[in-house]
Design a protein around this motif. Structure first.
Motif, PDB file in Angstrom:
ATOM      1  N   VAL A  53       0.838  -1.201   0.000  1.00  0.00           N
ATOM      2  CA  VAL A  53       0.000   0.000   0.000  1.00  0.00           C
ATOM      3  C   VAL A  53       0.872   1.250   0.000  1.00  0.00           C
ATOM      4  N   ALA A  54       2.007   1.203   0.726  1.00  0.00           N
ATOM      5  CA  ALA A  54       2.942   2.331   0.717  1.00  0.00           C
ATOM      6  C   ALA A  54       3.516   2.544  -0.684  1.00  0.00           C
ATOM      7  N   VAL A  55       3.809   1.457  -1.390  1.00  0.00           N
ATOM      8  CA  VAL A  55       4.313   1.550  -2.771  1.00  0.00           C
ATOM      9  C   VAL A  55       3.269   2.220  -3.660  1.00  0.00           C
ATOM     10  N   PHE A  96       1.743   6.895  -6.630  1.00  0.00           N
ATOM     11  CA  PHE A  96       0.587   7.689  -7.047  1.00  0.00           C
ATOM     12  C   PHE A  96       0.811   9.174  -6.765  1.00  0.00           C
ATOM     13  N   ILE A  97       1.339   9.482  -5.579  1.00  0.00           N
ATOM     14  CA  ILE A  97       1.568  10.882  -5.206  1.00  0.00           C
ATOM     15  C   ILE A  97       2.554  11.538  -6.162  1.00  0.00           C
ATOM     16  N   PHE A  98       3.649  10.849  -6.478  1.00  0.00           N
ATOM     17  CA  PHE A  98       4.646  11.425  -7.387  1.00  0.00           C
ATOM     18  C   PHE A  98       4.087  11.584  -8.801  1.00  0.00           C
ATOM     19  N   ALA A  99       3.319  10.596  -9.270  1.00  0.00           N
ATOM     20  CA  ALA A  99       2.717  10.706 -10.605  1.00  0.00           C
ATOM     21  C   ALA A  99       1.744  11.875 -10.651  1.00  0.00           C
ATOM     22  N   LEU A 100       0.950  12.033  -9.591  1.00  0.00           N
ATOM     23  CA  LEU A 100      -0.014  13.133  -9.543  1.00  0.00           C
ATOM     24  C   LEU A 100       0.696  14.483  -9.490  1.00  0.00           C
ATOM     25  N   ILE A 154      11.233  -0.906  -9.463  1.00  0.00           N
ATOM     26  CA  ILE A 154      11.767  -1.778  -8.412  1.00  0.00           C
ATOM     27  C   ILE A 154      10.736  -1.988  -7.311  1.00  0.00           C
ATOM     28  N   MET A 155      10.083  -0.906  -6.893  1.00  0.00           N
ATOM     29  CA  MET A 155       9.085  -1.003  -5.825  1.00  0.00           C
ATOM     30  C   MET A 155       7.888  -1.839  -6.269  1.00  0.00           C
TER      31      MET A 155
END
Length: 271
Positions: A167-169, A174-178, A209-210
């Motif tokens: 879930v952290a991955v 998602f945050i970085f893509a957004l 990798i993640m």
């Protein structure tokens, strides 16, 4: 203009979709709510874009208009595809004429948005915004798939550290893509103190990798000692399958994104 004609078709088809479904009656199902939101949201946004472009007000908007419209078309295509699959699975029967017609209209609307993406996507050698390129479109896909994963999560992940890592991955990527999408549309990429293309490659490699760890860990902890219950009609166990499948989809998207970005930066760099 071909793009303008396509957008008019999008407005008409999405309007017909939610009109047909609304005429059948309301449902308390979250799946029904998602499909109705998709059709209403896409209809409103497409109409909004048409009005701004017809009145030339889009040139006064302080954002990258081409990036915004391309990102929206990609998002709308994905949302329409999801609605065109979800609605018939849960609400269509052999004698349901209006739901069948709504499903057909939704599929046609998905095709219209896909055509718009193809028309507005940057061609090789063409100077355009980041979100009009293949890596930019993939960023929209990655963020959308992460949203599907979040919707499908159950409380089971709170019981195992391995699932919490997954879930952290999903959340971090998602945050970085957004952030990349928002910064691109708002023309804020110049604030990045490092070369954006190099930062993007580094982020993509880390995301691959993640996600590779998540592809292994999520099904291992979700299905080991947890067979599918009988009966199971769209139960929580099925949500675990959706998360596993979407994790694989996003891993493939990030791998393609990384390869394409590396090719653009290191092999097709401008002279």
């Amino acid at each position: 203009m071909p793009v303008g004609i396509v957008r008019i078709l999008e407005v008409v088809l999405s309007c017909v979709c939610f009109s047909l479904v609304a005429s059948v009656g309301h449902s308390n199902s979250s799946h029904w709510a998602w499909c109705m939101f998709t059709w209403c949201f896409c209809c409103f946004m497409s109409l909004f874009i048409l009005i701004l472009e017809c009145t030339n007000l889009n040139v006064k908007v302080p954002i990258s208009w081409d990036d915004f419209t391309t990102a929206f078309a990609m998002l709308a295509a994905l949302m329409m595809l999801a609605a065109s699959i979800i609605y018939p699975v849960f609400f269509v029967c052999s004698s349901c004429s209006r739901p069948i017609a709504a499903t057909v209209m939704s599929c046609l609307c998905f095709i219209a948005y896909a055509v718009e993406v193809g028309l507005t996507r940057a061609k090789p050698g063409e100077i355009s915004g980041f979100l009009s390129t293949v890596p930019g479109l993939l960023k929209v896909l990655e963020a959308f798939v992460a949203c599907i994963i979040f919707i499908s999560l159950t409380n089971r992940y709170t019981q195992y550290p391995g699932l919490q890592w997954c879930v952290a991955v999903y959340s971090l990527c998602f945050i970085f893509a957004l952030l990349i999408i928002i910064f691109t549309i708002c023309k804020l990429l110049a604030l990045c103190p490092f070369p954006f293309d190099k930062v993007l490659i580094g982020y993509n490699v880390l995301a691959v990798i993640m996600y590779m760890t998540a592809v292994v860990i999520w099904p291992l902890y979700s299905f080991q000692g947890n067979p599918r219950p009988n009966p199971c009609n769209h139960c929580a166990w099925d949500n675990q399958v959706v998360v596993s499948f979407m994790t694989c989809v996003n891993l493939i998207a990030y791998i393609v994104d990384t390869c394409y970005s590396v090719r653009l930066v290191f092999f097709i760099a401008p002279a």
